[in-house]
Design a protein around this motif. Structure first.
Motif, PDB file in Angstrom:
ATOM      1  N   UNK A  33     -70.625 -77.205  14.508  1.00 41.93           N
ATOM      2  CA  UNK A  33     -71.083 -76.121  15.369  1.00 41.93           C
ATOM      3  C   UNK A  33     -70.008 -75.065  15.560  1.00 41.93           C
ATOM      4  N   UNK A  34     -70.348 -73.814  15.293  1.00 40.77           N
ATOM      5  CA  UNK A  34     -69.472 -72.664  15.486  1.00 40.77           C
ATOM      6  C   UNK A  34     -68.169 -72.812  14.709  1.00 40.77           C
ATOM      7  N   UNK A  35     -68.284 -72.888  13.397  1.00 42.18           N
ATOM      8  CA  UNK A  35     -67.125 -73.080  12.526  1.00 42.18           C
ATOM      9  C   UNK A  35     -66.124 -71.949  12.679  1.00 42.18           C
ATOM     10  N   UNK A  36     -64.855 -72.299  12.666  1.00 45.76           N
ATOM     11  CA  UNK A  36     -63.788 -71.316  12.791  1.00 45.76           C
ATOM     12  C   UNK A  36     -63.498 -70.632  11.462  1.00 45.76           C
ATOM     13  N   UNK A  37     -62.653 -69.609  11.503  1.00 43.70           N
ATOM     14  CA  UNK A  37     -62.306 -68.861  10.300  1.00 43.70           C
ATOM     15  C   UNK A  37     -61.545 -69.709   9.284  1.00 43.70           C
ATOM     16  N   UNK A  38     -60.877 -70.759   9.740  1.00 45.69           N
ATOM     17  CA  UNK A  38     -60.052 -71.561   8.838  1.00 45.69           C
ATOM     18  C   UNK A  38     -60.833 -72.626   8.070  1.00 45.69           C
ATOM     19  N   UNK A  39     -62.107 -72.831   8.368  1.00 43.07           N
ATOM     20  CA  UNK A  39     -62.894 -73.840   7.663  1.00 43.07           C
ATOM     21  C   UNK A  39     -63.253 -73.345   6.272  1.00 43.07           C
ATOM     22  N   UNK A  40     -62.854 -74.110   5.273  1.00 38.25           N
ATOM     23  CA  UNK A  40     -63.167 -73.782   3.885  1.00 38.25           C
ATOM     24  C   UNK A  40     -64.345 -74.640   3.437  1.00 38.25           C
ATOM     25  N   UNK A  41     -65.373 -73.983   2.945  1.00 35.95           N
ATOM     26  CA  UNK A  41     -66.581 -74.691   2.535  1.00 35.95           C
ATOM     27  C   UNK A  41     -66.300 -75.671   1.401  1.00 35.95           C
ATOM     28  N   UNK A  42     -65.402 -75.331   0.502  1.00 32.25           N
ATOM     29  CA  UNK A  42     -65.123 -76.214  -0.627  1.00 32.25           C
ATOM     30  C   UNK A  42     -64.410 -77.502  -0.215  1.00 32.25           C
ATOM     31  N   UNK A  43     -63.867 -77.569   0.982  1.00 30.53           N
ATOM     32  CA  UNK A  43     -63.296 -78.823   1.492  1.00 30.53           C
ATOM     33  C   UNK A  43     -64.381 -79.870   1.757  1.00 30.53           C
ATOM     34  N   UNK A  44     -65.622 -79.428   1.873  1.00 29.47           N
ATOM     35  CA  UNK A  44     -66.738 -80.327   2.161  1.00 29.47           C
ATOM     36  C   UNK A  44     -67.556 -80.694   0.921  1.00 29.47           C
ATOM     37  N   UNK A  45     -67.180 -80.198  -0.248  1.00 26.34           N
ATOM     38  CA  UNK A  45     -67.963 -80.424  -1.470  1.00 26.34           C
ATOM     39  C   UNK A  45     -68.271 -81.901  -1.701  1.00 26.34           C
ATOM     40  N   UNK A  46     -67.268 -82.750  -1.683  1.00 25.98           N
ATOM     41  CA  UNK A  46     -67.487 -84.173  -1.970  1.00 25.98           C
ATOM     42  C   UNK A  46     -68.397 -84.824  -0.943  1.00 25.98           C
ATOM     43  N   UNK A  47     -68.250 -84.466   0.305  1.00 26.11           N
ATOM     44  CA  UNK A  47     -69.094 -85.065   1.341  1.00 26.11           C
ATOM     45  C   UNK A  47     -70.542 -84.593   1.220  1.00 26.11           C
ATOM     46  N   UNK A  48     -70.754 -83.402   0.717  1.00 24.99           N
ATOM     47  CA  UNK A  48     -72.107 -82.872   0.588  1.00 24.99           C
ATOM     48  C   UNK A  48     -72.845 -83.495  -0.595  1.00 24.99           C
ATOM     49  N   UNK A  49     -72.164 -83.709  -1.724  1.00 26.39           N
ATOM     50  CA  UNK A  49     -72.861 -84.132  -2.934  1.00 26.39           C
ATOM     51  C   UNK A  49     -72.573 -85.549  -3.406  1.00 26.39           C
ATOM     52  N   UNK A  50     -71.487 -86.167  -2.963  1.00 22.73           N
ATOM     53  CA  UNK A  50     -71.124 -87.479  -3.499  1.00 22.73           C
ATOM     54  C   UNK A  50     -71.364 -88.636  -2.542  1.00 22.73           C
ATOM     55  N   UNK A  51     -71.371 -88.396  -1.291  1.00 24.72           N
ATOM     56  CA  UNK A  51     -71.439 -89.461  -0.297  1.00 24.72           C
ATOM     57  C   UNK A  51     -70.379 -89.202   0.757  1.00 24.72           C
ATOM     58  N   UNK A  52     -70.269 -90.105   1.668  1.00 19.92           N
ATOM     59  CA  UNK A  52     -69.444 -89.867   2.848  1.00 19.92           C
ATOM     60  C   UNK A  52     -68.520 -91.054   3.097  1.00 19.92           C
ATOM     61  N   UNK A  53     -67.235 -90.828   3.063  1.00 19.78           N
ATOM     62  CA  UNK A  53     -66.278 -91.851   3.439  1.00 19.78           C
ATOM     63  C   UNK A  53     -65.884 -91.595   4.881  1.00 19.78           C
ATOM     64  N   UNK A  54     -66.043 -92.607   5.725  1.00 17.20           N
ATOM     65  CA  UNK A  54     -65.743 -92.473   7.152  1.00 17.20           C
ATOM     66  C   UNK A  54     -64.559 -93.374   7.473  1.00 17.20           C
ATOM     67  N   UNK A  55     -63.573 -92.795   8.111  1.00 18.37           N
ATOM     68  CA  UNK A  55     -62.383 -93.532   8.505  1.00 18.37           C
ATOM     69  C   UNK A  55     -62.292 -93.493  10.028  1.00 18.37           C
TER      70      UNK A  55
END
Length: 101
Positions: A33-55
C-alpha cells in the motif's frame, strides 16, 4: 472473501530478509500500500512469477509455490521504477485513476 496481507509501501525494503514475514500459505493477495519512490518493481519479479519464499524470524523459511502464492497488488501515487521490456510488461497490469472521482 480472500485473505489479504497489507504491507506499508513507504517502509518496505525488499532487501530486508524479513520484509514479507507476515505472508503465509493462506494469503491470497499481498497488498503493498502506497509504495514509496525507492521501490523497484524488478525486485519483485521472482515473487510474482516463480513463487514466494517466506522467512520468519526465529523459524525456518518456507516456500510457497506459484500456484498457491499470493498475487501482488501495489498502490502508488507515482510510476514505479522498472526496466523497459518484455520482462516488465508480462508482469505488470496498470490501472490509472484521475485526480477526481
Amino acid at each position: 472473501m480472500v485473505a489479504v496481507c497489507s504491507i506499508p509501501g513507504k517502509d518496505l525494503s525488499t532487501s530486508n530478509t524479513f520484509a514479507f514475514q507476515r505472508v503465509n500459505r493462506t494469503t491470497a493477495i499481498l497488498l503493498i500500500d502506497d509504495a514509496g519512490y525507492n521501490l523497484r518493481f524488478d525486485d519483485l519479479y521472482n515473487r510474482i512469477t516463480d513463487g514466494f519464499t517466506v522467512n520468519v524470524k526465529y523459524k525456518p523459511e518456507y516456500y510457497i509455490p506459484f500456484e498457491e502464492s499470493p498475487k501482488v497488488i501495489i498502490t502508488s501515487n507515482h510510476i514505479l521504477k522498472a526496466p523497459v521490456g518484455n520482462s516488465t510488461d508480462r508482469r505488470r497490469y496498470e490501472i490509472e485513476l484521475s485526480q477526481h472521482y
